[in-house]
Scaffold this active site. Structure first.
Site, PDB file in Angstrom:
ATOM      1  N   CYS A 135       0.713  -5.274 -42.427  1.00  0.00           N
ATOM      2  CA  CYS A 135       0.033  -6.494 -41.998  1.00  0.00           C
ATOM      3  C   CYS A 135      -1.453  -6.254 -41.738  1.00  0.00           C
ATOM      4  O   CYS A 135      -2.289  -7.117 -42.006  1.00  0.00           O
ATOM      5  CB  CYS A 135       0.716  -7.057 -40.761  1.00  0.00           C
ATOM      6  SG  CYS A 135       2.384  -7.626 -41.133  1.00  0.00           S
ATOM      7  N   HIS A 137       6.913 -10.611 -42.157  1.00  0.00           N
ATOM      8  CA  HIS A 137       6.347 -10.496 -40.822  1.00  0.00           C
ATOM      9  C   HIS A 137       5.522 -11.752 -40.540  1.00  0.00           C
ATOM     10  O   HIS A 137       4.970 -12.364 -41.461  1.00  0.00           O
ATOM     11  CB  HIS A 137       5.463  -9.251 -40.716  1.00  0.00           C
ATOM     12  CG  HIS A 137       6.223  -7.965 -40.584  1.00  0.00           C
ATOM     13  ND1 HIS A 137       5.624  -6.750 -40.347  1.00  0.00           N
ATOM     14  CD2 HIS A 137       7.552  -7.713 -40.664  1.00  0.00           C
ATOM     15  CE1 HIS A 137       6.545  -5.799 -40.271  1.00  0.00           C
ATOM     16  NE2 HIS A 137       7.726  -6.360 -40.472  1.00  0.00           N
ATOM     17  N   CYS A 163       1.503  -3.943 -37.922  1.00  0.00           N
ATOM     18  CA  CYS A 163       1.931  -2.715 -38.609  1.00  0.00           C
ATOM     19  C   CYS A 163       0.955  -2.453 -39.758  1.00  0.00           C
ATOM     20  O   CYS A 163       0.127  -3.308 -40.083  1.00  0.00           O
ATOM     21  CB  CYS A 163       3.363  -2.868 -39.124  1.00  0.00           C
ATOM     22  SG  CYS A 163       3.489  -3.757 -40.706  1.00  0.00           S
ATOM     23  N   GLU A 190       2.604 -12.184 -39.427  1.00  0.00           N
ATOM     24  CA  GLU A 190       1.214 -12.151 -39.902  1.00  0.00           C
ATOM     25  C   GLU A 190       1.111 -12.521 -41.384  1.00  0.00           C
ATOM     26  O   GLU A 190       0.243 -13.293 -41.797  1.00  0.00           O
ATOM     27  CB  GLU A 190       0.612 -10.745 -39.733  1.00  0.00           C
ATOM     28  CG  GLU A 190       0.566 -10.236 -38.304  1.00  0.00           C
ATOM     29  CD  GLU A 190       1.773  -9.380 -37.960  1.00  0.00           C
ATOM     30  OE1 GLU A 190       2.913  -9.792 -38.233  1.00  0.00           O
ATOM     31  OE2 GLU A 190       1.572  -8.293 -37.392  1.00  0.00           O
TER      32      GLU A 190
END
Lengths: 143, 143
Positions: free
Chosen positions: B80, B47, B77, B49
């Protein structure tokens, strides 16, 4: 769990919090094994679980590990619990429970939250005493 | 957020879910910027992040980003959100809210759980419409 414990012991020798993880396929073949590498990499996302999941998917050349088991010596934190869900692992098996930082049976309880779209089967407490003792000894030595 | 949006747009062009993230220091210097790379890497932990946090810490040569802000186009999410806590970022600023998969204001509500030992300040809804539109357009095209 024997391999995960070996990874955890190796991590302790490197000065890392002793947690180890293994990803296996349905035949029990080891796709990946890893110990915690947060200190060595100076990367708090380098938990054993994340490293093992990433390596297993790389080996499979596929982002999902839908028939696989993630075995780890300590109850995964919320980051790792969610990662196991995102990699769609079939089962998460862990050793010691972690009432303070765990995110499966404690705290954020990732798999019970509405933000979880794939909840793996969970088995906790495998060789719990050995797994917990490793952590206890590590922190006792540091104090 | 302008840079995070640029990263999200670039991700969409690569066929990735359009989410972008930036880590800045207290002076506003960009330490790291990243877009989602789940498909390219076949790694669900890639992801935006996580990639940005990891790169920022590598640049700092230190695992903690205690004076930094993580700016991201979508509500992180649970994976993260917990990662931002583990990297000890000071502030998490995000664009669109994510009622289905978000783990900050929705679902697992990571920073409110007892498994969270460092809760960053949270600012949600920055340039929300633009951030959300990018995602909506991306998924509309795929349907």
């Amino acid at each position: 769990m024997e391999l995960a414990l070996a990874e955890a012991r190796a991590a302790a020798l490197r000065g890392e919090v002793p947690v180890g993880a293994v990803v296996t396929d349905p035949r029990g073949l080891v796709l990946a094994r890893a110990g915690n590498e947060v200190e060595a990499r100076q990367d708090p996302s380098a938990h054993a679980e994340i490293l093992a999941l990433r390596e297993a998917a790389a080996r499979r050349r596929h982002k999902w590990l839908a028939d696989c088991t993630l075995t780890v010596t300590l109850e995964p934190c919320p980051m790792c619990a969610q990662a196991a869900s995102l990699f769609r692992v079939k089962r998460v098996a862990f050793g010691a429970y972690d009432p303070k930082g765990g995110g499966v049976e404690h705290g954020a309880r990732i798999y019970a939250a509405s933000s979880c779209h794939h909840a793996p089967e969970v088995v906790g407490g495998l060789r719990e005493t050995e797994c917990a003792l490793l952590l206890r000894d590590f922190f006792a030595e540091r104090r």
